[in-house]
Motif scaffolding. Structure first.
Motif, PDB file in Angstrom:
ATOM      1  N   ILE A 167       0.842  -1.199   0.000  1.00 45.48           N
ATOM      2  CA  ILE A 167       0.000   0.000   0.000  1.00 45.48           C
ATOM      3  C   ILE A 167       0.876   1.248   0.000  1.00 45.48           C
ATOM      4  O   ILE A 167       0.664   2.171  -0.789  1.00 45.48           O
ATOM      5  CB  ILE A 167      -0.951  -0.022   1.218  1.00 45.48           C
ATOM      6  CG1 ILE A 167      -1.911  -1.205   1.082  1.00 45.48           C
ATOM      7  CG2 ILE A 167      -1.702   1.303   1.352  1.00 45.48           C
ATOM      8  CD1 ILE A 167      -2.678  -1.538   2.324  1.00 45.48           C
ATOM      9  N   GLU A 168       1.880   1.262   0.852  1.00 45.38           N
ATOM     10  CA  GLU A 168       2.799   2.401   0.916  1.00 45.38           C
ATOM     11  C   GLU A 168       3.471   2.642  -0.428  1.00 45.38           C
ATOM     12  O   GLU A 168       3.597   3.801  -0.868  1.00 45.38           O
ATOM     13  CB  GLU A 168       3.855   2.168   2.002  1.00 45.38           C
ATOM     14  CG  GLU A 168       4.798   3.350   2.158  1.00 45.38           C
ATOM     15  CD  GLU A 168       5.834   3.110   3.240  1.00 45.38           C
ATOM     16  OE1 GLU A 168       6.255   4.118   3.840  1.00 45.38           O
ATOM     17  OE2 GLU A 168       6.221   1.954   3.482  1.00 45.38           O
ATOM     18  N   ALA A 169       3.883   1.577  -1.104  1.00 44.05           N
ATOM     19  CA  ALA A 169       4.543   1.722  -2.412  1.00 44.05           C
ATOM     20  C   ALA A 169       3.636   2.438  -3.411  1.00 44.05           C
ATOM     21  O   ALA A 169       4.096   3.300  -4.174  1.00 44.05           O
ATOM     22  CB  ALA A 169       4.955   0.351  -2.945  1.00 44.05           C
ATOM     23  N   LEU A 170       2.359   2.119  -3.389  1.00 44.96           N
ATOM     24  CA  LEU A 170       1.434   2.784  -4.310  1.00 44.96           C
ATOM     25  C   LEU A 170       1.137   4.213  -3.877  1.00 44.96           C
ATOM     26  O   LEU A 170       1.007   5.098  -4.721  1.00 44.96           O
ATOM     27  CB  LEU A 170       0.152   1.964  -4.461  1.00 44.96           C
ATOM     28  CG  LEU A 170       0.343   0.680  -5.266  1.00 44.96           C
ATOM     29  CD1 LEU A 170      -0.922  -0.146  -5.270  1.00 44.96           C
ATOM     30  CD2 LEU A 170       0.779   0.979  -6.689  1.00 44.96           C
ATOM     31  N   PHE A 171       1.042   4.466  -2.575  1.00 44.88           N
ATOM     32  CA  PHE A 171       0.877   5.841  -2.115  1.00 44.88           C
ATOM     33  C   PHE A 171       2.038   6.694  -2.626  1.00 44.88           C
ATOM     34  O   PHE A 171       1.840   7.811  -3.110  1.00 44.88           O
ATOM     35  CB  PHE A 171       0.814   5.914  -0.588  1.00 44.88           C
ATOM     36  CG  PHE A 171      -0.509   5.521   0.028  1.00 44.88           C
ATOM     37  CD1 PHE A 171      -1.564   5.015  -0.720  1.00 44.88           C
ATOM     38  CD2 PHE A 171      -0.691   5.655   1.395  1.00 44.88           C
ATOM     39  CE1 PHE A 171      -2.769   4.656  -0.132  1.00 44.88           C
ATOM     40  CE2 PHE A 171      -1.895   5.311   1.998  1.00 44.88           C
ATOM     41  CZ  PHE A 171      -2.930   4.801   1.238  1.00 44.88           C
ATOM     42  N   VAL A 172       3.252   6.179  -2.509  1.00 38.52           N
ATOM     43  CA  VAL A 172       4.441   6.901  -2.979  1.00 38.52           C
ATOM     44  C   VAL A 172       4.383   7.090  -4.498  1.00 38.52           C
ATOM     45  O   VAL A 172       4.565   8.197  -5.010  1.00 38.52           O
ATOM     46  CB  VAL A 172       5.739   6.173  -2.553  1.00 38.52           C
ATOM     47  CG1 VAL A 172       6.953   6.771  -3.237  1.00 38.52           C
ATOM     48  CG2 VAL A 172       5.900   6.217  -1.037  1.00 38.52           C
ATOM     49  N   ALA A 173       4.086   6.029  -5.233  1.00 37.58           N
ATOM     50  CA  ALA A 173       4.026   6.094  -6.697  1.00 37.58           C
ATOM     51  C   ALA A 173       2.958   7.075  -7.181  1.00 37.58           C
ATOM     52  O   ALA A 173       3.149   7.762  -8.180  1.00 37.58           O
ATOM     53  CB  ALA A 173       3.780   4.702  -7.272  1.00 37.58           C
ATOM     54  N   CYS A 200     -11.458  -7.000  -1.015  1.00 40.06           N
ATOM     55  CA  CYS A 200     -10.742  -6.698  -2.257  1.00 40.06           C
ATOM     56  C   CYS A 200      -9.533  -7.616  -2.367  1.00 40.06           C
ATOM     57  O   CYS A 200      -9.107  -8.230  -1.389  1.00 40.06           O
ATOM     58  CB  CYS A 200     -10.316  -5.233  -2.320  1.00 40.06           C
ATOM     59  SG  CYS A 200      -8.958  -4.809  -1.215  1.00 40.06           S
ATOM     60  N   LYS A 201      -8.974  -7.667  -3.553  1.00 38.24           N
ATOM     61  CA  LYS A 201      -7.720  -8.388  -3.754  1.00 38.24           C
ATOM     62  C   LYS A 201      -6.591  -7.545  -3.184  1.00 38.24           C
ATOM     63  O   LYS A 201      -6.681  -6.314  -3.155  1.00 38.24           O
ATOM     64  CB  LYS A 201      -7.499  -8.657  -5.235  1.00 38.24           C
ATOM     65  CG  LYS A 201      -8.527  -9.606  -5.810  1.00 38.24           C
ATOM     66  CD  LYS A 201      -8.311  -9.833  -7.283  1.00 38.24           C
ATOM     67  CE  LYS A 201      -9.389 -10.791  -7.788  1.00 38.24           C
ATOM     68  NZ  LYS A 201      -9.304 -11.003  -9.216  1.00 38.24           N
ATOM     69  N   LYS A 202      -5.526  -8.209  -2.770  1.00 38.01           N
ATOM     70  CA  LYS A 202      -4.406  -7.522  -2.129  1.00 38.01           C
ATOM     71  C   LYS A 202      -3.870  -6.381  -2.992  1.00 38.01           C
ATOM     72  O   LYS A 202      -3.638  -5.280  -2.494  1.00 38.01           O
ATOM     73  CB  LYS A 202      -3.297  -8.525  -1.803  1.00 38.01           C
ATOM     74  CG  LYS A 202      -2.107  -7.906  -1.115  1.00 38.01           C
ATOM     75  CD  LYS A 202      -1.072  -8.950  -0.744  1.00 38.01           C
ATOM     76  CE  LYS A 202       0.104  -8.284  -0.043  1.00 38.01           C
ATOM     77  NZ  LYS A 202       1.042  -9.281   0.482  1.00 38.01           N
ATOM     78  N   HIS A 203      -3.687  -6.622  -4.277  1.00 37.88           N
ATOM     79  CA  HIS A 203      -3.096  -5.596  -5.140  1.00 37.88           C
ATOM     80  C   HIS A 203      -4.020  -4.398  -5.366  1.00 37.88           C
ATOM     81  O   HIS A 203      -3.592  -3.375  -5.881  1.00 37.88           O
ATOM     82  CB  HIS A 203      -2.644  -6.206  -6.478  1.00 37.88           C
ATOM     83  CG  HIS A 203      -3.769  -6.555  -7.399  1.00 37.88           C
ATOM     84  ND1 HIS A 203      -4.452  -7.747  -7.305  1.00 37.88           N
ATOM     85  CD2 HIS A 203      -4.336  -5.869  -8.417  1.00 37.88           C
ATOM     86  CE1 HIS A 203      -5.391  -7.784  -8.239  1.00 37.88           C
ATOM     87  NE2 HIS A 203      -5.334  -6.649  -8.924  1.00 37.88           N
ATOM     88  N   MET A 204      -5.265  -4.521  -4.956  1.00 34.51           N
ATOM     89  CA  MET A 204      -6.216  -3.419  -5.113  1.00 34.51           C
ATOM     90  C   MET A 204      -6.450  -2.653  -3.816  1.00 34.51           C
ATOM     91  O   MET A 204      -7.218  -1.688  -3.785  1.00 34.51           O
ATOM     92  CB  MET A 204      -7.539  -3.959  -5.641  1.00 34.51           C
ATOM     93  CG  MET A 204      -7.421  -4.613  -7.008  1.00 34.51           C
ATOM     94  SD  MET A 204      -8.961  -5.353  -7.550  1.00 34.51           S
ATOM     95  CE  MET A 204      -9.912  -3.891  -7.925  1.00 34.51           C
TER      96      MET A 204
END
Length: 147
Positions: free
Chosen positions: A14-20, A129-133
């Motif tokens: 989740i953090e990786a996507l927040f950063v991205a 939800c799925k993990k990647h979502m």
């Protein structure tokens, strides 16, 4: 800004996507849940990595901590959404055939009934939800729209 609870574990995905995505966030202690949008503080998301984690929260010797958190949210008129990373469900009804990997005494039907009790007694809104979502779903549930 999104506030992430200091006790949130294994949220690197989740953090990786927040950063991205350039989502501003900070980590600090929350009294209830794992994620809150400072613009909509009356809605809080508590993320569970699996149904086994939900079962652990509801049936462990220390389940009173989880129930206290539900009561605290209800008393403060907080809309608590529990987001479970389990992609095979869209509702509580969909988990009735689930089998725990770790606890032979908890099956899907028993877990679904307990989750429904949380909904009725404290207004808990269960989402899946799925993990990647998960990151996108958290932002959607918190009505965060600065992406």
């Amino acid at each position: 800004m999104i506030i992430v609870d200091t006790r949130e574990k294994k949220w690197d995905h989740i953090e990786a996507l927040f950063v991205a995505w350039g989502i501003p966030y900070k980590v600090q202690k929350l009294d209830v849940g794992d994620y809150v949008n400072t613009d909509t503080p009356g809605v809080i998301v508590d993320r569970k990595a699996s149904l086994d984690e939900v079962a652990q929260n509801l049936y462990s010797k220390d389940s009173s901590r989880f129930w206290r958190e539900l009561r605290r949210a209800s008393q403060h008129r907080i809309r608590l959404i529990i987001l479970v990373e389990y992609g095979r469900a869209h509702s509580i009804e969909d988990i009735k055939d689930w089998k725990s990997k770790y606890n032979p005494y908890v099956d899907g039907k028993k877990l679904a009934n307990e989750m429904f009790k949380c909904h009725v007694a404290y207004g808990v809104d269960w989402r899946f939800c799925k993990k990647h979502m998960a990151a996108g779903k958290i932002l959607e549930l918190l009505k965060y729209d600065d992406r």
